[in-house]
Design a protein around this motif. Structure first.
Motif, PDB file in Angstrom:
ATOM      1  N   ARG A  65       0.839  -1.206   0.000  1.00 48.14           N
ATOM      2  CA  ARG A  65       0.000   0.000   0.000  1.00 48.14           C
ATOM      3  C   ARG A  65       0.870   1.251   0.000  1.00 48.14           C
ATOM      4  O   ARG A  65       0.503   2.287   0.565  1.00 48.14           O
ATOM      5  CB  ARG A  65      -0.954  -0.028   1.195  1.00 48.14           C
ATOM      6  N   ALA A  66       2.008   1.146  -0.669  1.00 50.01           N
ATOM      7  CA  ALA A  66       2.951   2.265  -0.717  1.00 50.01           C
ATOM      8  C   ALA A  66       2.318   3.510  -1.348  1.00 50.01           C
ATOM      9  O   ALA A  66       2.596   4.645  -0.920  1.00 50.01           O
ATOM     10  CB  ALA A  66       4.206   1.858  -1.488  1.00 50.01           C
ATOM     11  N   ALA A  67       1.465   3.328  -2.345  1.00 48.06           N
ATOM     12  CA  ALA A  67       0.826   4.476  -2.985  1.00 48.06           C
ATOM     13  C   ALA A  67      -0.079   5.224  -2.010  1.00 48.06           C
ATOM     14  O   ALA A  67      -0.149   6.462  -2.031  1.00 48.06           O
ATOM     15  CB  ALA A  67       0.023   4.018  -4.206  1.00 48.06           C
ATOM     16  N   LEU A  68      -0.765   4.493  -1.141  1.00 48.28           N
ATOM     17  CA  LEU A  68      -1.608   5.136  -0.135  1.00 48.28           C
ATOM     18  C   LEU A  68      -0.767   5.893   0.887  1.00 48.28           C
ATOM     19  O   LEU A  68      -1.150   6.978   1.344  1.00 48.28           O
ATOM     20  CB  LEU A  68      -2.480   4.091   0.567  1.00 48.28           C
ATOM     21  N   VAL A  69       0.377   5.314   1.244  1.00 48.90           N
ATOM     22  CA  VAL A  69       1.267   6.007   2.176  1.00 48.90           C
ATOM     23  C   VAL A  69       1.749   7.315   1.561  1.00 48.90           C
ATOM     24  O   VAL A  69       1.772   8.370   2.223  1.00 48.90           O
ATOM     25  CB  VAL A  69       2.456   5.109   2.553  1.00 48.90           C
ATOM     26  N   ASP A  70       2.122   7.263   0.283  1.00 48.70           N
ATOM     27  CA  ASP A  70       2.571   8.494  -0.390  1.00 48.70           C
ATOM     28  C   ASP A  70       1.461   9.539  -0.397  1.00 48.70           C
ATOM     29  O   ASP A  70       1.701  10.731  -0.132  1.00 48.70           O
ATOM     30  CB  ASP A  70       2.997   8.173  -1.824  1.00 48.70           C
ATOM     31  N   ALA A  71       0.230   9.099  -0.694  1.00 48.22           N
ATOM     32  CA  ALA A  71      -0.901  10.036  -0.720  1.00 48.22           C
ATOM     33  C   ALA A  71      -1.167  10.611   0.667  1.00 48.22           C
ATOM     34  O   ALA A  71      -1.513  11.793   0.810  1.00 48.22           O
ATOM     35  CB  ALA A  71      -2.141   9.331  -1.261  1.00 48.22           C
ATOM     36  N   LEU A  72      -1.003   9.779   1.685  1.00 44.53           N
ATOM     37  CA  LEU A  72      -1.194  10.246   3.059  1.00 44.53           C
ATOM     38  C   LEU A  72      -0.237  11.383   3.384  1.00 44.53           C
ATOM     39  O   LEU A  72      -0.636  12.406   3.970  1.00 44.53           O
ATOM     40  CB  LEU A  72      -0.990   9.074   4.034  1.00 44.53           C
ATOM     41  N   TYR A  73       1.009  11.253   2.991  1.00 44.81           N
ATOM     42  CA  TYR A  73       2.006  12.279   3.319  1.00 44.81           C
ATOM     43  C   TYR A  73       1.938  13.480   2.392  1.00 44.81           C
ATOM     44  O   TYR A  73       2.277  14.596   2.799  1.00 44.81           O
ATOM     45  CB  TYR A  73       3.402  11.662   3.327  1.00 44.81           C
ATOM     46  N   ARG A  74       1.479  13.277   1.157  1.00 45.26           N
ATOM     47  CA  ARG A  74       1.301  14.430   0.267  1.00 45.26           C
ATOM     48  C   ARG A  74       0.101  15.264   0.695  1.00 45.26           C
ATOM     49  O   ARG A  74      -0.002  16.449   0.363  1.00 45.26           O
ATOM     50  CB  ARG A  74       1.083  13.963  -1.177  1.00 45.26           C
ATOM     51  N   GLY A  75      -0.833  14.630   1.388  1.00 39.19           N
ATOM     52  CA  GLY A  75      -2.037  15.328   1.815  1.00 39.19           C
ATOM     53  C   GLY A  75      -3.170  15.262   0.815  1.00 39.19           C
ATOM     54  O   GLY A  75      -4.200  15.916   1.008  1.00 39.19           O
ATOM     55  N   ASP A  76      -2.989  14.481  -0.279  1.00 38.58           N
ATOM     56  CA  ASP A  76      -4.044  14.409  -1.288  1.00 38.58           C
ATOM     57  C   ASP A  76      -4.768  13.061  -1.258  1.00 38.58           C
ATOM     58  O   ASP A  76      -5.344  12.631  -2.252  1.00 38.58           O
ATOM     59  CB  ASP A  76      -3.485  14.683  -2.685  1.00 38.58           C
ATOM     60  N   ALA A  77      -4.711  12.375  -0.125  1.00 37.13           N
ATOM     61  CA  ALA A  77      -5.492  11.146   0.033  1.00 37.13           C
ATOM     62  C   ALA A  77      -6.978  11.492   0.037  1.00 37.13           C
ATOM     63  O   ALA A  77      -7.372  12.655   0.227  1.00 37.13           O
ATOM     64  CB  ALA A  77      -5.111  10.437   1.326  1.00 37.13           C
ATOM     65  N   ASP A  78      -7.808  10.515  -0.181  1.00 36.37           N
ATOM     66  CA  ASP A  78      -9.251  10.704  -0.235  1.00 36.37           C
ATOM     67  C   ASP A  78      -9.741  11.449   1.010  1.00 36.37           C
ATOM     68  O   ASP A  78      -9.475  11.037   2.146  1.00 36.37           O
ATOM     69  CB  ASP A  78      -9.926   9.332  -0.314  1.00 36.37           C
ATOM     70  N   ALA A  79     -10.437  12.545   0.794  1.00 32.92           N
ATOM     71  CA  ALA A  79     -10.847  13.404   1.913  1.00 32.92           C
ATOM     72  C   ALA A  79     -11.776  12.692   2.884  1.00 32.92           C
ATOM     73  O   ALA A  79     -11.798  13.015   4.087  1.00 32.92           O
ATOM     74  CB  ALA A  79     -11.519  14.662   1.367  1.00 32.92           C
ATOM     75  N   ASP A  80     -12.573  11.717   2.389  1.00 34.30           N
ATOM     76  CA  ASP A  80     -13.483  10.990   3.279  1.00 34.30           C
ATOM     77  C   ASP A  80     -12.739  10.068   4.237  1.00 34.30           C
ATOM     78  O   ASP A  80     -13.292   9.633   5.253  1.00 34.30           O
ATOM     79  CB  ASP A  80     -14.463  10.144   2.458  1.00 34.30           C
ATOM     80  N   LEU A  81     -11.487   9.740   3.902  1.00 34.41           N
ATOM     81  CA  LEU A  81     -10.736   8.758   4.674  1.00 34.41           C
ATOM     82  C   LEU A  81      -9.538   9.355   5.395  1.00 34.41           C
ATOM     83  O   LEU A  81      -8.967   8.736   6.288  1.00 34.41           O
ATOM     84  CB  LEU A  81     -10.267   7.625   3.747  1.00 34.41           C
ATOM     85  N   LEU A  82      -9.135  10.558   5.008  1.00 38.89           N
ATOM     86  CA  LEU A  82      -7.972  11.222   5.604  1.00 38.89           C
ATOM     87  C   LEU A  82      -8.356  11.864   6.932  1.00 38.89           C
ATOM     88  O   LEU A  82      -9.407  12.498   7.059  1.00 38.89           O
ATOM     89  CB  LEU A  82      -7.435  12.282   4.646  1.00 38.89           C
ATOM     90  N   LEU A  83      -7.500  11.702   7.928  1.00 42.09           N
ATOM     91  CA  LEU A  83      -7.735  12.270   9.259  1.00 42.09           C
ATOM     92  C   LEU A  83      -6.504  13.054   9.691  1.00 42.09           C
ATOM     93  O   LEU A  83      -5.395  12.512   9.773  1.00 42.09           O
ATOM     94  CB  LEU A  83      -8.019  11.162  10.276  1.00 42.09           C
ATOM     95  N   LEU A  84      -6.696  14.328   9.964  1.00 45.13           N
ATOM     96  CA  LEU A  84      -5.618  15.182  10.457  1.00 45.13           C
ATOM     97  C   LEU A  84      -6.011  15.696  11.841  1.00 45.13           C
ATOM     98  O   LEU A  84      -7.151  16.128  12.037  1.00 45.13           O
ATOM     99  CB  LEU A  84      -5.373  16.359   9.513  1.00 45.13           C
ATOM    100  N   PRO A  85      -5.112  15.629  12.811  1.00 45.59           N
ATOM    101  CA  PRO A  85      -5.483  16.042  14.177  1.00 45.59           C
ATOM    102  C   PRO A  85      -5.689  17.540  14.300  1.00 45.59           C
ATOM    103  O   PRO A  85      -5.101  18.337  13.566  1.00 45.59           O
ATOM    104  CB  PRO A  85      -4.289  15.576  15.010  1.00 45.59           C
ATOM    105  N   GLN A  86      -6.561  17.898  15.235  1.00 46.82           N
ATOM    106  CA  GLN A  86      -6.686  19.294  15.622  1.00 46.82           C
ATOM    107  C   GLN A  86      -5.501  19.608  16.525  1.00 46.82           C
ATOM    108  O   GLN A  86      -5.448  19.164  17.671  1.00 46.82           O
ATOM    109  CB  GLN A  86      -8.004  19.509  16.370  1.00 46.82           C
ATOM    110  N   ARG A  87      -4.526  20.344  16.028  1.00 41.61           N
ATOM    111  CA  ARG A  87      -3.242  20.469  16.728  1.00 41.61           C
ATOM    112  C   ARG A  87      -3.236  21.563  17.781  1.00 41.61           C
ATOM    113  O   ARG A  87      -2.261  21.721  18.501  1.00 41.61           O
ATOM    114  CB  ARG A  87      -2.122  20.712  15.714  1.00 41.61           C
ATOM    115  N   GLY A  88      -4.267  22.303  17.878  1.00 38.78           N
ATOM    116  CA  GLY A  88      -4.293  23.337  18.900  1.00 38.78           C
ATOM    117  C   GLY A  88      -4.524  22.755  20.275  1.00 38.78           C
ATOM    118  O   GLY A  88      -5.165  21.727  20.437  1.00 38.78           O
ATOM    119  N   GLY A  89      -4.004  23.394  21.306  1.00 42.68           N
ATOM    120  CA  GLY A  89      -4.253  22.978  22.687  1.00 42.68           C
ATOM    121  C   GLY A  89      -3.482  21.785  23.099  1.00 42.68           C
ATOM    122  O   GLY A  89      -2.825  21.134  22.382  1.00 42.68           O
TER     123      GLY A  89
END
Length: 617
Positions: A593-617
């Motif tokens: 699943r190397a292509a998915l890992v690349d998409a995860l780090y590029r930030g262009d993975a599927d928006a319905d499946l991508l999760l980014l933390p709320q970094r404040g606080g």
């Protein structure tokens, strides 16, 4: 207030001598010497057929109803008849037996017959025949083994047989026929053969005779065939008896589903029953929401004296016992200990089992675990102290030497002893690479002290050496503990997590959700697609909160999850991403699943499946 536990006798690996070398290596040895053990595993069947001939050795439900039982005397007679038939066929290590199907009475009878005849057998994951699409792993295994006989329970294995088994190889079925080739019924093996030839073949079986081949699950490479000798199996059972003496004080009763193509179910658990004159009830359940019902049915009816499972199984059973008093009272009535392996048990489930036991019988049941692998038959270490907790693996068994070797920022554990394999079948290069210059098997598992100031408290599992990596900053990431923390925090909606990736700036995670549990959380019908389930607001909210928590609780870049991706596609058994016990292979997932890992780090993975933390606080 000190917790009260049901009394059991343990020993053998509660203390170890410690030899510290100048290069940082440490050698641990049990202070208890290993006792004598039989030359052949079938000697145990001979003994119990004489000492307790009418006792039930193994039982399985017939057609899902009443138990069909085989006594020790009956099994000895049947196994010897099968052995004579095998001797007549001229089978050998060069032309062994392959068993494709699941745990059943014919499977066990054939296996014991093979042991009597001195013919190695290889139980293969049924998933390679029934779930695989290309039969690639099965084809590789059969090519490595060059079998002389292939057994399966039914015609359900016909497609796999047609695709992978050469025409000149005999096929035996417990029932049914195949349209494309001749089939020998299992009953023909029970007809037996020349008794004198059998006795001569059996006399040649000794400690170094190959008993079976067990295949590893493989990672990015194909499965390897681990040679299991009679010496390995018998010595390991003696180690178990010395570490768990209560197994010998009362014939053990097991209710067990664990697959015999794995060392935990096939060597450890079947071996415990045979070595100690116990009874095995074959459980056709599985530790899944769909399969656990059969396990619960069996446990309501049969009370085990020791109970084995993988962590997911204990999780399902604990949840069921919260509302099922009959199940609680049956399971707790005479069980002396619980034992888990295959993955780490969450402390939350451990605590839940303690609470349920106290509520039901007024005392807790000891939870035991250890460290073992296919290459060590399997047991090498046990954690048996009263104060053990999740992650503990204990100290070496009698007869086993453990070598702790510094490896970067980790410590690898290696083993030497009579339970350690001689090597991988027809893989001389891999065999040479598997052992160090002193003959210790290099496990690739990392450990650390529970308390460096008190080695007698034993060791903790610290992940796999090869799984760990460094971020682009040079910061070291210890994968095992981080993954365990994520899986615990994600219960009950997360199946597993895969940590990515070397040379990145921050940690990303691939998340395998439990789709059925997530579907229930979302209130969706069984027809809902994985995408509909994972994008449903309640599911999305749960995993967003999980990622926020993992970011917030991280203490630095080495353990702070900075991004995550939910996976629609379950782990693939064809690609080696998962075993039939449900264990995820981190390396295989990252590779495929190397292509998915690349998409995860590029930030262009599927928006319905991508999760980014709320970094404040």
């Amino acid at each position: 207030m000190t917790a009260r536990y049901r009394a059991i006798e343990v020993g053998g690996c509660l203390a170890a001598s410690v030899e510290a070398r100048a290069d940082g290596t440490v050698i641990l040895r049990s202070t208890t010497p290993l006792g004598e053990y039989p030359r052949r595993l079938t000697d145990c069947l001979e003994h119990w057929a004489q000492a307790a001939p009418q006792r039930t050795f193994v039982a399985k439900r017939s057609g899902g109803g009443a138990w069909r039982e085989i006594s020790y005397r009956e099994m000895r007679e049947q196994a010897r008849a099968v052995a004579a038939a095998l001797v007549a066929r001229g089978l050998s290590a060069q032309r062994p037996i392959v068993i494709l199907s699941e745990n059943d009475l014919e499977h066990l009878t054939l296996a014991l017959g093979a042991l009597y005849a001195g013919v190695p057998y290889a139980p293969i994951s049924p998933a390679y025949s029934l779930l695989s699409r290309d039969f690639g792993r099965l084809r590789h295994i059969l090519g490595k083994l060059t079998p002389g006989l292939v057994f399966a329970a039914s015609p359900a294995y016909g497609a796999a047989i047609a695709a992978t088994v050469p025409e000149d190889v005999e096929v035996v079925l417990a029932s049914g026929t195949l349209p494309s080739r001749p089939v020998t019924p299992f009953s023909a093996l029970l007809a037996g053969g020349d008794t004198a030839a059998l006795e001569a073949a059996h006399a040649r079986v000794g400690p170094e005779t190959i008993a079976k081949f067990l295949f590893t699950s493989g990672s990015t490479k194909l499965p390897k065939g681990v040679i299991n000798t009679h010496r390995m199996l018998c010595s390991n059972q003696q180690m178990l008896r010395q570490c768990l003496p209560f197994l010998a004080s009362e014939p053990p009763v097991l209710v067990d589903w664990l697959p015999w193509n794995h060392t935990f179910g096939g060597n450890h658990n079947v071996g415990i029953v045979l070595y100690n004159g116990g009874t095995l009830y074959i459980d056709e359940g599985k530790p899944t929401p769909q399969g656990i019902g059969e396990t619960l049915r069996n446990l309501r009816e049969i009370a085990p004296t020791i109970y084995f499972n993988v962590p997911k199984g204990f999780e399902e059973i604990a949840a069921a016992m919260e509302r099922d008093e009959v199940l609680r009272r049956s399971l707790f009535s005479r069980v002396k200990a619980f034992f888990f392996a295959g993955a780490g048990l969450s402390q939350a489930v451990w605590d839940q089992l303690d609470r349920l036991a106290e509520r039901t019988i007024g005392e807790r049941i000891r939870m035991l675990t250890g460290l073992g692998m296919t290459e060590t038959a399997p047991s090498a270490m046990f954690a048996l102290r009263p104060d053990i907790a999740a992650g503990h693996v204990g100290l070496p068994c009698p007869g086993v030497e453990a070598k702790l070797v510094p490896s970067g920022e980790k410590t690898e554990v290696r083993f030497r002893g009579p339970n350690v394999m001689p090597g991988y079948w027809r893989e001389p290069q891999l065999t040479a690479e598997a052992f160090d210059e002193e003959g210790f098997y290099k496990t690739g598992d990392a450990v650390r002290w529970v308390d460096a100031a008190d080695p007698q408290r034993g060791l903790l599992f610290d992940g796999r050496v090869a799984e760990d990596f460094k971020l682009s900053t040079g910061t070291f990431v210890s994968v095992g503990p981080l993954r365990a923390r994520i899986v615990t925090a994600g219960a009950p909606y997360l199946q597993d997590a895969v940590i990515a990736a070397p040379d990145r700036d921050e940690i990303g995670v691939l998340l395998f959700p439990r789709l059925e549990e997530c579907r229930q959380l979302a209130g969706l019908s069984p027809q809902a697609t994985p995408r509909e389930v994972l994008s449903a607001p309640p599911v999305r909210a749960f995993f967003q909160a999980l990622v926020d928590r993992l970011w917030r609780e991280g203490t630095g870049s080495s353990n702070r999850v900075a991004r995550a991706l939910l996976l629609e596609q379950p782990p693939s058994i064809d690609k080696g991403e998962i075993t039939d016990k449900g264990s995820i292979n981190q390396r295989a997932v990252l590779t495929h699943r190397a292509a998915l890992v690349d998409a995860l780090y590029r930030g262009d993975a599927d928006a319905d499946l991508l999760l980014l933390p709320q970094r404040g606080g």
